[in-house]
Each structure stands twice: as C-alpha cells, then as structure tokens.
Motif scaffolding. Structure first.
Motif, PDB file in Angstrom:
ATOM      1  N   ARG A  96      10.617   2.392  11.529  1.00 41.45           N
ATOM      2  CA  ARG A  96       9.749   3.519  11.173  1.00 41.45           C
ATOM      3  C   ARG A  96      10.025   4.036   9.766  1.00 41.45           C
ATOM      4  N   GLY A  98      10.914   2.124   7.310  1.00 43.57           N
ATOM      5  CA  GLY A  98      10.583   1.079   6.348  1.00 43.57           C
ATOM      6  C   GLY A  98      11.758   0.248   5.869  1.00 43.57           C
ATOM      7  N   ASP A 143       7.698 -12.092   9.428  1.00 40.88           N
ATOM      8  CA  ASP A 143       6.385 -11.551   9.070  1.00 40.88           C
ATOM      9  C   ASP A 143       6.410 -10.162   8.440  1.00 40.88           C
ATOM     10  N   ASP A 146       5.165  -4.866   9.000  1.00 40.73           N
ATOM     11  CA  ASP A 146       3.786  -4.643   9.459  1.00 40.73           C
ATOM     12  C   ASP A 146       3.458  -5.411  10.735  1.00 40.73           C
ATOM     13  N   ALA A 147       4.276  -6.406  11.068  1.00 44.60           N
ATOM     14  CA  ALA A 147       4.040  -7.197  12.275  1.00 44.60           C
ATOM     15  C   ALA A 147       4.567  -6.493  13.535  1.00 44.60           C
ATOM     16  N   THR A 149       4.544  -3.674  16.292  1.00 45.11           N
ATOM     17  CA  THR A 149       3.552  -2.772  16.888  1.00 45.11           C
ATOM     18  C   THR A 149       4.233  -1.533  17.477  1.00 45.11           C
TER      19      THR A 149
END
Length: 162
Positions: A96, A98, A143, A146-147, A149
């Motif tokens: 969260r 980053g 990835d 961003d991969a 969820t």
C-alpha cells in the motif's frame, strides 16, 4: 535524548502521532485513523478475528499491530507463527505504501515462518497463507505492485471465529 519525541514512563520512544490508514505518521493535530492501543491484549481467537476485520477493511498496518501484540504475548512454541502473521500484514502495508522490495522481502519471510506450523493452532490456515504470501511476492517481482489486487491484501486467516 530527543525531548520532542513521545516517550513512555520508562523513557522508551513511542509514537502517539496520528496515522493514516497505512500507518504513515500524520502531522500532530491531524485527524488520523483509530489506533490499536499500545497495551492491546486479546485471546488468540479474538486477535485473529480483529486482524481479519482490519485486513478486510484495508488496514494492514493496524492488523500488523494486533498480530504483533499477539506475537509478544504468545507462548514460545507459537511466537514464530504470530511473528510470521505480523510480517505478512507489514508486507501488505509495504504494498500500500508503494515499497515493492520491502513487500517482497517481508512476504517471503512471513511465508517461511507461517509454513513451519502445520497443523496450526486456532484454525489458522498456515499452508494456504504461506502459499498466498509467496505468490503475491512473486507477482510483485514479476509484474510490479500494480498486479496486486485488493483481494490479495485480505486473505482469509482461516481462523475459526465465533
């Protein structure tokens, strides 16, 4: 000693500053998220239920605080399990915030600790959780953040909750 820093009666540093949903400090006087009290204690089943609620509401930092309290109160044979669960929540917090490298590192360490407990006490789903933590870490490496969820950050702890 930094006199401006919040300290407990023994002089140990603590942070009473308000925090956002992901545990980042906010300016003094800002309205932040409700905090887990420093003296939080709960029976294991209650701590698991609260940690699950916090993960389900996208508050992994706060789930970590609950799990960390359980880890510190756990009997020696269970301490590494609770430490692993707390590390998994911190790994989700890094997602969260980053921080891909921090997330991968903590999720892999968490998976190793959690996987050592099979069967686990309190109905904790150790094998699925360890596999999940590794899969999320691998996906981040392959990835990027961003991969990941929202569902990835709220796995079922598998605890038997009444």
């Amino acid at each position: 000693m930094d006199r401006d820093r919040d300290r407990d009666e023994a002089g140990r540093a603590r942070s009473a500053r308000p925090r956002d949903a992901y545990g980042r400090p906010l300016p003094r006087g800002a309205r932040g998220e409700e905090r887990v009290p420093d003296d939080y204690t709960a029976p294991p089943e209650e701590a698991l239920a609260e940690a699950q609620r916090l993960l389900d509401t996208d508050r992994p930092f706060h789930a970590h605080e609950v799990l960390e309290a359980a880890w510190k109160a756990a009997p020696d044979p269970e301490r590494e399990l609770w430490k692993g669960l707390a590390q998994m929540a911190v790994g989700f917090t890094h997602v969260r915030r980053g921080n891909a490298q921090g997330a991968q590192s903590l999720l892999r360490r968490a998976a190793d600790r959690i996987a050592a407990y099979d069967p686990a006490p309190y109905g904790i789903a150790t094998m699925p959780l360890a596999a999940h933590a590794r899969q999320v870490a691998d996906r981040i490496e392959r990835d990027g953040l961003d991969a990941v969820t929202d569902q990835d950050l709220a796995p079922s702890l598998g605890a038997i909750v009444s």
